[in-house]
Design an enzyme around this catalytic site. Structure first.
Site, PDB file in Angstrom:
ATOM      1  N   GLY A  50      24.965  42.733  50.433  1.00  0.00           N
ATOM      2  CA  GLY A  50      26.057  42.192  49.640  1.00  0.00           C
ATOM      3  C   GLY A  50      27.145  43.186  49.317  1.00  0.00           C
ATOM      4  N   GLU A  82      43.935  47.219  34.610  1.00  0.00           N
ATOM      5  CA  GLU A  82      42.889  48.228  34.781  1.00  0.00           C
ATOM      6  C   GLU A  82      41.857  47.810  35.823  1.00  0.00           C
ATOM      7  OE1 GLU A  82      41.614  51.539  34.836  1.00  0.00           O
ATOM      8  OE2 GLU A  82      42.446  51.488  32.798  1.00  0.00           O
ATOM      9  N   THR A 120      32.387  35.541  40.436  1.00  0.00           N
ATOM     10  CA  THR A 120      31.442  36.511  39.860  1.00  0.00           C
ATOM     11  C   THR A 120      32.036  37.223  38.656  1.00  0.00           C
ATOM     12  OG1 THR A 120      30.444  36.844  42.042  1.00  0.00           O
ATOM     13  CG2 THR A 120      30.041  38.528  40.370  1.00  0.00           C
ATOM     14  N   VAL A 121      33.261  37.719  38.799  1.00  0.00           N
ATOM     15  CA  VAL A 121      33.882  38.451  37.696  1.00  0.00           C
ATOM     16  C   VAL A 121      34.249  37.501  36.566  1.00  0.00           C
ATOM     17  CG1 VAL A 121      35.830  39.902  37.005  1.00  0.00           C
ATOM     18  CG2 VAL A 121      34.743  40.245  39.239  1.00  0.00           C
ATOM     19  N   GLY A 139      31.861  44.884  41.272  1.00  0.00           N
ATOM     20  CA  GLY A 139      30.748  44.164  40.651  1.00  0.00           C
ATOM     21  C   GLY A 139      31.209  43.372  39.453  1.00  0.00           C
ATOM     22  N   GLU A 158      31.580  42.100  52.911  1.00  0.00           N
ATOM     23  CA  GLU A 158      31.788  40.681  53.178  1.00  0.00           C
ATOM     24  C   GLU A 158      31.430  40.347  54.627  1.00  0.00           C
ATOM     25  OE1 GLU A 158      32.678  38.568  50.882  1.00  0.00           O
ATOM     26  OE2 GLU A 158      33.207  39.995  49.299  1.00  0.00           O
ATOM     27  N   GLY A 187      37.496  49.173  39.432  1.00  0.00           N
ATOM     28  CA  GLY A 187      36.581  48.452  38.544  1.00  0.00           C
ATOM     29  C   GLY A 187      36.577  48.966  37.125  1.00  0.00           C
ATOM     30  N   VAL A 208      42.042  48.425  39.955  1.00  0.00           N
ATOM     31  CA  VAL A 208      41.787  49.697  40.630  1.00  0.00           C
ATOM     32  C   VAL A 208      40.492  50.297  40.109  1.00  0.00           C
ATOM     33  CG1 VAL A 208      42.647  52.004  41.136  1.00  0.00           C
ATOM     34  CG2 VAL A 208      44.260  50.116  40.844  1.00  0.00           C
ATOM     35  N   LYS A 243      45.203  49.729  46.312  1.00  0.00           N
ATOM     36  CA  LYS A 243      44.924  50.489  45.092  1.00  0.00           C
ATOM     37  C   LYS A 243      45.702  51.799  45.072  1.00  0.00           C
ATOM     38  CE  LYS A 243      40.288  48.468  44.989  1.00  0.00           C
ATOM     39  NZ  LYS A 243      38.849  48.705  45.231  1.00  0.00           N
TER      40      LYS A 243
END
Length: 431
Positions: A191, A133, A19-20, A306, A194, A138, A136, A209
């Site tokens: 969603g 960056e 996704t990322v 996300g 998980e 997003g 931690v 984190k």
């Protein structure tokens, strides 16, 4: 790596295309001209390493760049963007890149929280950089804020909501009065969680984190094994109701702070006063409150996960890495000069909210008060509610004391004859 002339282009190798990764590719290709202007060099996507070539992918992905040869992508890149899940093979690939003097951009909190020191040492020895960056919170620029904006200040405390899944669950439990299991099922359906939610709900994601932020904020090496961790799976609707009645909201907090003996880092659910900035963080958002001697209290807030938010953080790091590559300047290195020891969790000061079921008769409160006094713990608040015939529910909030003293209080309360059950124990933070 120094250059007499700026390179015409910078080869960017991508490890992972979920996704990322898909959003990183989309942004790289869509905003190619703008990114070139900002970076001072053309960012050319040179290879995309994936586990399988047979997976159906977004049409934005150039299929001719896909390969299962991750080592080849690393070796053929000027900057490596690592977006793999888990520690292996990410650790080996990052080590390979850094050993060759290739700067990396990583969103991999697990690797950085466990093997960060070794990777930073390799980066420094070989003139490479490690940018993280996206590892931690997003899109929330808390890493850059602590490492750069507060570089001239002294941070005293970091308090954060670093996991959107748990914040969503606790927020829904508070709003609806629902039990944990019901809200978890909804989070999975939406969603947010998980199929196996343990990394989130047991606090391991937030702990990784927390280790990264503590290392940055306090210029000391902190790894995942230094972070005592508790999750939210035991939080009940009754806990939520008691917190609300007492003027608190429950959040899963990552906490790092300095004390006279060193650095204390921990992750656990805690009660936060309703007037605290973190109390108003709802849904799947992340937020970090940083206290610094000169700057005072700062809050970083935004989307913590996300595809698009995380890709935004990755691209920010990529542009920073490219600028340094063009100028020939050295990337930022690990700051560990303070070398603060991580203190024994038992010595950490906190407050407890304790829920008890007790016999509803005269003298019970006096017995409980004697236990608190015996351990030099004072009570801030006590509320009693009658339940079944002959029983009562007590909610007690202590003043600040060490974990060791408070744990001893709870253990002794559990042995008292009039105490039927210790229903729950929650820490109080943010005061």
């Amino acid at each position: 790596m120094n250059h007499s002339e700026p390179p015409a282009r910078l080869r960017v190798g991508l490890l992972g295309c979920g996704t990322v990764g898909t959003e990183v590719v989309r942004l790289l290709l869509t905003h190619r001209a703008e990114l070139t202007q900002r970076a001072g060099v053309e960012l050319e996507l040179s290879g995309i390493a994936v586990r399988s070539l047979d997976v159906e992918r977004d049409p934005v992905i150039p299929t001719e760049l896909l390969t299962t040869d991750a080592a080849g992508v690393v070796d053929g890149s000027d900057v490596v963007v690592e977006l793999l899940a888990g520690i292996d093979p990410a650790r080996e690939l990052l080590a390979r890149a850094l050993a060759a003097g290739t700067t990396v951009v990583s969103a991999n909190k697990a690797v950085l929280a466990t093997d960060g020191p070794e990777l930073y040492e390799s980066a420094e020895a070989n003139g490479a950089g490690v940018f993280f960056e996206a590892a931690v919170a997003g899109a929330v620029p808390v890493v850059r804020g602590i490492r750069e904006s507060l570089a001239g200040d002294r941070v005293t405390r970091v308090l954060g909501i670093l996991n959107g899944t748990t914040n969503f669950i606790l927020d829904e439990m508070t709003r609806e009065g629902s039990d944990f299991s019901a809200v978890l099922a909804r989070a999975q359906a939406l969603g947010y969680a998980e199929a196996d939610p343990s990394a989130d709900v047991e606090g391991h994601d937030a702990a990784a984190k927390a280790a990264i932020l503590a290392s940055l904020a306090f210029h000391s090496r902190v790894t995942l094994r230094d972070v005592p961790t508790a999750g939210i799976s035991d939080i009940t609707a009754a806990d939520i109701a008691a917190a609300t009645e007492m003027g608190f909201v429950i959040k899963l907090l990552a906490i790092a702070e300095t004390g006279p003996d060193g650095l204390a880092v921990r992750v656990h659910p805690a009660l936060v006063p309703l007037d605290h900035p973190l109390a108003g963080v709802h849904g799947a958002y992340n937020a970090v409150v940083v206290d610094a001697e000169a700057a005072g209290t700062l809050m970083f807030y935004g989307a913590g996960a996300g595809g698009q938010p995380t890709a935004s953080a990755v691209l920010g790091d990529l542009v920073s890495a490219a600028r340094l590559h063009v100028s020939g300047a050295r990337p930022p290195v690990e700051s560990r000069y303070a070398a603060l020891p991580v203190v024994d969790p038992a010595s950490v000061h906190t407050r407890y909210l304790i829920r008890l079921e007790v016999a509803d008769r005269a003298g019970v409160l006096a017995e409980i008060a004697r236990v608190f006094a015996a351990h030099d713990v004072s009570l801030e608040t006590l509320r009693q509610v009658a339940t079944d015939e002959g029983a009562a529910s007590l909610v007690l909030v202590s003043h600040g004391q060490t974990e060791a003293a408070l744990s001893a209080v709870v253990a002794e309360l559990g042995e008292l004859e009039p105490v039927h059950r210790v229903l729950s124990i929650l820490r109080v933070e943010g005061h």
